[in-house]
Design an enzyme around this catalytic site. Structure first.
Site, PDB file in Angstrom:
ATOM      1  N   ARG A  79     -52.814  90.799 -48.434  1.00  0.00           N
ATOM      2  CA  ARG A  79     -52.609  90.200 -49.747  1.00  0.00           C
ATOM      3  C   ARG A  79     -51.228  89.559 -49.768  1.00  0.00           C
ATOM      4  O   ARG A  79     -50.264  90.125 -49.223  1.00  0.00           O
ATOM      5  CB  ARG A  79     -52.662  91.268 -50.849  1.00  0.00           C
ATOM      6  CG  ARG A  79     -54.046  91.748 -51.196  1.00  0.00           C
ATOM      7  CD  ARG A  79     -54.885  90.677 -51.898  1.00  0.00           C
ATOM      8  NE  ARG A  79     -56.208  91.133 -52.238  1.00  0.00           N
ATOM      9  CZ  ARG A  79     -57.297  90.989 -51.470  1.00  0.00           C
ATOM     10  NH1 ARG A  79     -57.218  90.374 -50.303  1.00  0.00           N
ATOM     11  NH2 ARG A  79     -58.472  91.421 -51.875  1.00  0.00           N
TER      12      ARG A  79
ATOM     13  N   GLU B 124     -52.510  82.262 -55.009  1.00  0.00           N
ATOM     14  CA  GLU B 124     -53.587  81.423 -54.460  1.00  0.00           C
ATOM     15  C   GLU B 124     -54.286  80.655 -55.583  1.00  0.00           C
ATOM     16  O   GLU B 124     -54.444  81.209 -56.673  1.00  0.00           O
ATOM     17  CB  GLU B 124     -54.591  82.313 -53.723  1.00  0.00           C
ATOM     18  CG  GLU B 124     -53.967  82.955 -52.507  1.00  0.00           C
ATOM     19  CD  GLU B 124     -54.855  84.011 -51.857  1.00  0.00           C
ATOM     20  OE1 GLU B 124     -56.060  84.059 -52.167  1.00  0.00           O
ATOM     21  OE2 GLU B 124     -54.328  84.774 -51.047  1.00  0.00           O
TER      22      GLU B 124
ATOM     23  N   HIS C 124     -57.453  81.766 -47.290  1.00  0.00           N
ATOM     24  CA  HIS C 124     -58.045  83.087 -47.559  1.00  0.00           C
ATOM     25  C   HIS C 124     -59.500  83.145 -47.058  1.00  0.00           C
ATOM     26  O   HIS C 124     -60.438  83.221 -47.853  1.00  0.00           O
ATOM     27  CB  HIS C 124     -57.975  83.421 -49.057  1.00  0.00           C
ATOM     28  CG  HIS C 124     -58.169  84.880 -49.342  1.00  0.00           C
ATOM     29  ND1 HIS C 124     -57.567  85.538 -50.387  1.00  0.00           N
ATOM     30  CD2 HIS C 124     -58.904  85.827 -48.712  1.00  0.00           C
ATOM     31  CE1 HIS C 124     -57.931  86.802 -50.387  1.00  0.00           C
ATOM     32  NE2 HIS C 124     -58.754  87.000 -49.371  1.00  0.00           N
TER      33      HIS C 124
HETATM   34  C1  8YV Z   1     -62.914  88.162 -50.156  1.00  0.00           C
HETATM   35  C2  8YV Z   1     -61.006  89.738 -49.710  1.00  0.00           C
HETATM   36  O1  8YV Z   1     -63.421  87.086 -49.511  1.00  0.00           O
HETATM   37  O2  8YV Z   1     -62.441  91.556 -49.353  1.00  0.00           O
HETATM   38  C3  8YV Z   1     -61.388  91.166 -49.828  1.00  0.00           C
HETATM   39  O3  8YV Z   1     -60.615  91.922 -50.406  1.00  0.00           O
HETATM   40  O4  8YV Z   1     -59.935  89.374 -49.975  1.00  0.00           O
HETATM   41  C4  8YV Z   1     -61.998  88.774 -49.196  1.00  0.00           C
HETATM   42  O5  8YV Z   1     -62.830  89.363 -48.271  1.00  0.00           O
HETATM   43  C5  8YV Z   1     -62.585  87.607 -51.445  1.00  0.00           C
HETATM   44  O6  8YV Z   1     -61.411  87.993 -51.996  1.00  0.00           O
HETATM   45  C6  8YV Z   1     -63.759  87.870 -52.334  1.00  0.00           C
HETATM   46  O7  8YV Z   1     -63.552  87.551 -53.596  1.00  0.00           O
END
Ligand code: 8YV
Length: 310
Positions: A230, A259, A277
């Protein structure tokens, strides 16, 4: 019939399948989502959301009959999990199914930024190869890998690094039981030791700005930072400063503080790899994540139990 509130859109196929099977309201299609929740929030028992769309404290407070939150993704820093715990509302995510793809991408990013793959691609495309040779890059095999957070994704990265003969150490609040890797209680010490520092811990308040100016300074002018976790875990202004001052060699980032806004200073630097991402973004993994989200919703509605609760 259980009424489901879907916070944001997933794939068209998922949205349609869910709406066919259940009584679903799409929050993102409401003219004023917050006003809608104030007026109609009390009818919903299940929320379907994602790590991206989350469920805020304010939103959850407007859902007095909420019984379960089912999320797509493994991160839950965007979900008001403390309030959920206090109210006895279980929350599910989609763990494990995305571990391999995120770890694959972390290795890809590590190799890219050290061997300068994207940069050399730009070099060839711009015609610069006809004028000069490309500068030397940094070795990967045998170099030291420090991992911040040895959860399932961190462990999958460590296993992959074994294929590159990389010594691995990790930092986490507590040592992981039975781990073959050396635990380093002090993140600055880990950064000092490592050639590559990969961030693979959860986001949220507990890890905010964990990778700060002193950690980056300890990583040093030959060290690379890779972040697939993150943006909140890294102090972004400190990272920009460390890159501008050549305190670290480069960075590979799949996640950012705000983001999809990526600071211009990062875009201007050639030794920084920037991705939108996409850690879990493969056809196969996204399908498995949607299937697991659907399975959690179904299990809760039919049995009152989630399959993969936090
Ligand atoms: C997602 C992610 O694609 O799993 C997570 O925490 O950050 C990613 O895999 C995305 O954020 C789904 O909304």
């Amino acid at each position: 019939m259980t009424r489901i509130l879907q916070i944001g859109p997933l794939s068209e196929r998922f949205n349609q399948a869910l709406a066919t099977e259940y009584q679903v309201t799409a929050l993102w299609l409401q003219a004023d989502p917050q006003a809608f929740l104030r007026e109609q929030g009390e009818q919903f028992e299940v929320v379907a959301t994602s790590a991206r769309f989350g469920l805020s404290t304010e939103q959850m407070a407007l859902l007095p009959k909420l019984k379960a939150v089912c999320s797509f993704g493994v991160g839950y820093d965007s979900i008001a999990v403390d309030q959920a715990r206090d109210r006895g509302i279980p929350v599910s995510t989609t763990p494990d199914v995305l571990t391999d793809c995120v770890a694959d991408l972390a290795m890809g990013m590590l190799i890219d930024v050290s061997r300068r793959i994207a940069e050399s691609d730009r070099f060839v495309r711009s015609g610069k190869w006809e004028q000069a040779g490309f500068p030397l890059a940094m070795r990967v095999s045998g170099m030291r890998l420090g991992i911040v957070g040895l959860g399932s994704i961190g462990q999958a990265i460590a296993r992959r690094a074994g294929g590159f003969d990389m010594p691995v150490r990790y930092h986490s609040r507590r040592p992981v039981a039975d781990s073959a890797y050396t635990h380093e209680a002090d993140l600055q010490e880990l950064a000092r030791w490592a050639d590559f520092l990969v961030v693979a811990c959860p986001g949220g308040d507990a890890t905010r700005n964990l990778v700060n100016a002193p950690v980056l300074e300890a990583l040093g002018p030959k060290g690379y930072l890779i972040n697939i976790a993150r943006g909140s875990v890294v102090d972004e202004p400190a990272l920009i400063n460390a890159l501008q001052q050549h305190q670290i060699a480069g960075a590979a980032l799949d996640v950012f503080a705000k983001e999809p806004n990526v600071p211009q200073a990062l875009r201007d630097m050639n030794n920084v790899l920037l991705l939108p991402h996409v850690g879990s973004a493969t056809v196969q993994t996204r399908q498995q994540m949607e299937d697991l989200l659907t399975a959690n919703i179904k299990a809760f509605i039919e049995s009152g139990k989630l399959l993969t609760p936090l």
